[in-house]
Design an enzyme around this catalytic site. Sequence first.
Site, PDB file in Angstrom:
ATOM      1  N   TYR A 157       3.661  -4.152   2.004  1.00 29.17           N
ATOM      2  CA  TYR A 157       2.696  -4.944   1.233  1.00 29.17           C
ATOM      3  C   TYR A 157       3.221  -5.207  -0.183  1.00 29.17           C
ATOM      4  O   TYR A 157       3.224  -6.333  -0.665  1.00 29.17           O
ATOM      5  CB  TYR A 157       1.323  -4.238   1.161  1.00 29.17           C
ATOM      6  CG  TYR A 157       0.436  -4.958   0.191  1.00 29.17           C
ATOM      7  CD1 TYR A 157      -0.250  -6.093   0.576  1.00 29.17           C
ATOM      8  CD2 TYR A 157       0.368  -4.557  -1.154  1.00 29.17           C
ATOM      9  CE1 TYR A 157      -0.999  -6.824  -0.329  1.00 29.17           C
ATOM     10  CE2 TYR A 157      -0.379  -5.276  -2.072  1.00 29.17           C
ATOM     11  CZ  TYR A 157      -1.061  -6.398  -1.653  1.00 29.17           C
ATOM     12  OH  TYR A 157      -1.780  -7.128  -2.559  1.00 29.17           O
ATOM     13  N   TRP A 168      -2.854 -10.441 -14.948  1.00 31.82           N
ATOM     14  CA  TRP A 168      -1.567 -10.468 -14.238  1.00 31.82           C
ATOM     15  C   TRP A 168      -1.319 -11.808 -13.559  1.00 31.82           C
ATOM     16  O   TRP A 168      -0.249 -12.026 -13.004  1.00 31.82           O
ATOM     17  CB  TRP A 168      -1.493  -9.335 -13.209  1.00 31.82           C
ATOM     18  CG  TRP A 168      -2.717  -9.219 -12.373  1.00 31.82           C
ATOM     19  CD1 TRP A 168      -2.971  -9.862 -11.210  1.00 31.82           C
ATOM     20  CD2 TRP A 168      -3.867  -8.412 -12.639  1.00 31.82           C
ATOM     21  NE1 TRP A 168      -4.207  -9.523 -10.731  1.00 31.82           N
ATOM     22  CE2 TRP A 168      -4.769  -8.623 -11.582  1.00 31.82           C
ATOM     23  CE3 TRP A 168      -4.226  -7.525 -13.667  1.00 31.82           C
ATOM     24  CZ2 TRP A 168      -6.015  -7.983 -11.522  1.00 31.82           C
ATOM     25  CZ3 TRP A 168      -5.461  -6.898 -13.598  1.00 31.82           C
ATOM     26  CH2 TRP A 168      -6.336  -7.126 -12.540  1.00 31.82           C
ATOM     27  N   ASP A 192      -3.261  -7.438   3.581  1.00 35.00           N
ATOM     28  CA  ASP A 192      -4.115  -6.363   3.081  1.00 35.00           C
ATOM     29  C   ASP A 192      -5.446  -6.486   3.827  1.00 35.00           C
ATOM     30  O   ASP A 192      -5.565  -7.313   4.742  1.00 35.00           O
ATOM     31  CB  ASP A 192      -4.274  -6.419   1.552  1.00 35.00           C
ATOM     32  CG  ASP A 192      -5.118  -7.595   1.090  1.00 35.00           C
ATOM     33  OD1 ASP A 192      -5.440  -8.472   1.925  1.00 35.00           O
ATOM     34  OD2 ASP A 192      -5.476  -7.648  -0.092  1.00 35.00           O
ATOM     35  N   GLU A 218      -0.111  -4.872  -8.888  1.00 32.95           N
ATOM     36  CA  GLU A 218      -0.273  -4.672  -7.445  1.00 32.95           C
ATOM     37  C   GLU A 218      -0.461  -3.195  -7.101  1.00 32.95           C
ATOM     38  O   GLU A 218      -1.250  -2.842  -6.241  1.00 32.95           O
ATOM     39  CB  GLU A 218       0.925  -5.245  -6.674  1.00 32.95           C
ATOM     40  CG  GLU A 218       0.915  -6.766  -6.584  1.00 32.95           C
ATOM     41  CD  GLU A 218      -0.320  -7.315  -5.866  1.00 32.95           C
ATOM     42  OE1 GLU A 218      -0.904  -6.608  -5.035  1.00 32.95           O
ATOM     43  OE2 GLU A 218      -0.709  -8.454  -6.172  1.00 32.95           O
ATOM     44  N   GLY A 275      -6.444   7.770 -10.263  1.00 27.35           N
ATOM     45  CA  GLY A 275      -6.254   8.589  -9.060  1.00 27.35           C
ATOM     46  C   GLY A 275      -4.905   8.313  -8.394  1.00 27.35           C
ATOM     47  O   GLY A 275      -4.116   7.495  -8.879  1.00 27.35           O
ATOM     48  N   TYR A 276      -4.662   9.005  -7.270  1.00 29.12           N
ATOM     49  CA  TYR A 276      -3.408   8.816  -6.517  1.00 29.12           C
ATOM     50  C   TYR A 276      -2.199   8.853  -7.464  1.00 29.12           C
ATOM     51  O   TYR A 276      -1.474   7.873  -7.621  1.00 29.12           O
ATOM     52  CB  TYR A 276      -3.400   7.492  -5.743  1.00 29.12           C
ATOM     53  CG  TYR A 276      -4.578   7.308  -4.829  1.00 29.12           C
ATOM     54  CD1 TYR A 276      -4.578   7.829  -3.541  1.00 29.12           C
ATOM     55  CD2 TYR A 276      -5.704   6.606  -5.266  1.00 29.12           C
ATOM     56  CE1 TYR A 276      -5.665   7.658  -2.693  1.00 29.12           C
ATOM     57  CE2 TYR A 276      -6.798   6.434  -4.428  1.00 29.12           C
ATOM     58  CZ  TYR A 276      -6.771   6.966  -3.153  1.00 29.12           C
ATOM     59  OH  TYR A 276      -7.845   6.787  -2.329  1.00 29.12           O
ATOM     60  N   GLN A 318      -6.547   0.245  -3.690  1.00 30.92           N
ATOM     61  CA  GLN A 318      -7.708   1.150  -3.658  1.00 30.92           C
ATOM     62  C   GLN A 318      -8.561   1.144  -4.930  1.00 30.92           C
ATOM     63  O   GLN A 318      -9.373   2.031  -5.118  1.00 30.92           O
ATOM     64  CB  GLN A 318      -7.280   2.614  -3.409  1.00 30.92           C
ATOM     65  CG  GLN A 318      -6.161   2.784  -2.447  1.00 30.92           C
ATOM     66  CD  GLN A 318      -6.650   3.244  -1.087  1.00 30.92           C
ATOM     67  OE1 GLN A 318      -7.784   3.641  -0.934  1.00 30.92           O
ATOM     68  NE2 GLN A 318      -5.788   3.173  -0.099  1.00 30.92           N
ATOM     69  N   CYS A 342     -16.439 -22.286   1.993  1.00 26.42           N
ATOM     70  CA  CYS A 342     -15.075 -21.972   2.448  1.00 26.42           C
ATOM     71  C   CYS A 342     -14.253 -23.246   2.627  1.00 26.42           C
ATOM     72  O   CYS A 342     -14.667 -24.164   3.343  1.00 26.42           O
ATOM     73  CB  CYS A 342     -15.150 -21.210   3.762  1.00 26.42           C
ATOM     74  SG  CYS A 342     -13.527 -20.861   4.431  1.00 26.42           S
TER      75      CYS A 342
HETATM   76 FE1  SF4 Z   1     -14.357 -16.722   6.634  1.00 26.06          FE
HETATM   77 FE2  SF4 Z   1     -16.470 -18.288   7.072  1.00 26.06          FE
HETATM   78 FE3  SF4 Z   1     -14.225 -19.291   6.029  1.00 26.06          FE
HETATM   79 FE4  SF4 Z   1     -14.280 -18.533   8.553  1.00 26.06          FE
HETATM   80  S1  SF4 Z   1     -15.484 -20.203   7.634  1.00 26.06           S
HETATM   81  S2  SF4 Z   1     -12.658 -18.110   7.079  1.00 26.06           S
HETATM   82  S3  SF4 Z   1     -15.628 -16.763   8.463  1.00 26.06           S
HETATM   83  S4  SF4 Z   1     -15.611 -17.782   5.083  1.00 26.06           S
END
Ligand code: SF4
Length: 346
Positions: free
Chosen positions: A117, A21, A135, A34, A78-79, A39, A198
């Site tokens: 949502y 998608w 979400d 979506e 389901g649902y 779930q 991150c």
């Molecule tokens: Fe999440 Fe860690 Fe990124 Fe903060 S630094 S948004 S806790 S992954």
Amino acid sequence: MKPFAPTLTAWYRKNARDLPWRRTKDPYKIWISEIMLQQTTVNAVIPYFEKWIIAFPTVHQLAQAPLQKVLTHWQGLGYYNRARNLHKSAQHIIAEHQGFVPRDPELARKLPGFGPYTVGAVLSIAYDIKLPIIDANVRRVVMRLLSMEGVADTKQDKKVLQFLHTVLPNKSIGDFNQALMELGAKVCRSKEPLCLQCPVSLLCKAFKEGKQEIIPTPKKRIIKDIDAVIAIIESQGKYFIQKRPSKGLLADLWEFPGGKLEQGESHKEALIREIWEELRIKSKTSKHLFDVQHFYTEFRVKLSVWSFDPLSLPATDLTHKFVLPKEFSKYPMPSGSARIVKRLFP
Ligand code: SF4
């Protein structure tokens, strides 16, 4: 500091999973995905989605299909009310919106099964309309970014929404919304978030405070304190890390060597014992560098971080490596070790 939305969106474009998608801008297909994804896990949805699109390739075909056939294709997800609502909405879209999912959020909201949502997700992804979505993944990510204490429920959404309105970009809104959800699913996971991977860690308050494991507030409370020592072993600008076993706590993550203090032991004694037990090496010298406090669901750990100058280097293999500072982002680490990396190489 890098701006939030462009950084996150650029990360998403590079790292997004290739899902059926995501290869389309067709509002009908995005809508179906979506609804199916609510779930249900991504992997479970893929075969259902693919079969559905073959059976009902357009909103017209869905609207004209007998309900029985629609329910049969939903079987297993389901649902069943969702399938009924899809069918009803398809008929509304044909009767009242010339066969197109309406772009106007107010009109979309009137279709059966279109809650806030779904409206936000479908309209932002398909039409790039500036709407935030919340979400469970988005809620958790924002609560951590802002270091919001509390359980992850809809009571948090007023503040979460305020934040989203301040960071929503003016274009590529669909990518931005998907990026937030993807970050929550793959990096900012509810357990063991991968903060070193991150893209927005520099903007994250929970990471700075070492609270990412206890935000949102876990069901179990912190019950004990743990004192541990960590050895930083450096050789020619590279740093020693090792992989944890594939089973048990923090499975398959990479960390610096070290461990818990035993009763009556000083930090230095624990350091020497742990490194001997783990790597069979002794130190020439060792020096305390800094402490890092980290909160886990059931305990609070104080990590005492030491530089450890060894008499001989530890052996390396597939699970024991020396890595350059810039390579740390390739090795998923538990939150405590990730914070040590950030302190060593800000
Ligand atoms: Fe999440 Fe860690 Fe990124 Fe903060 S630094 S948004 S806790 S992954």
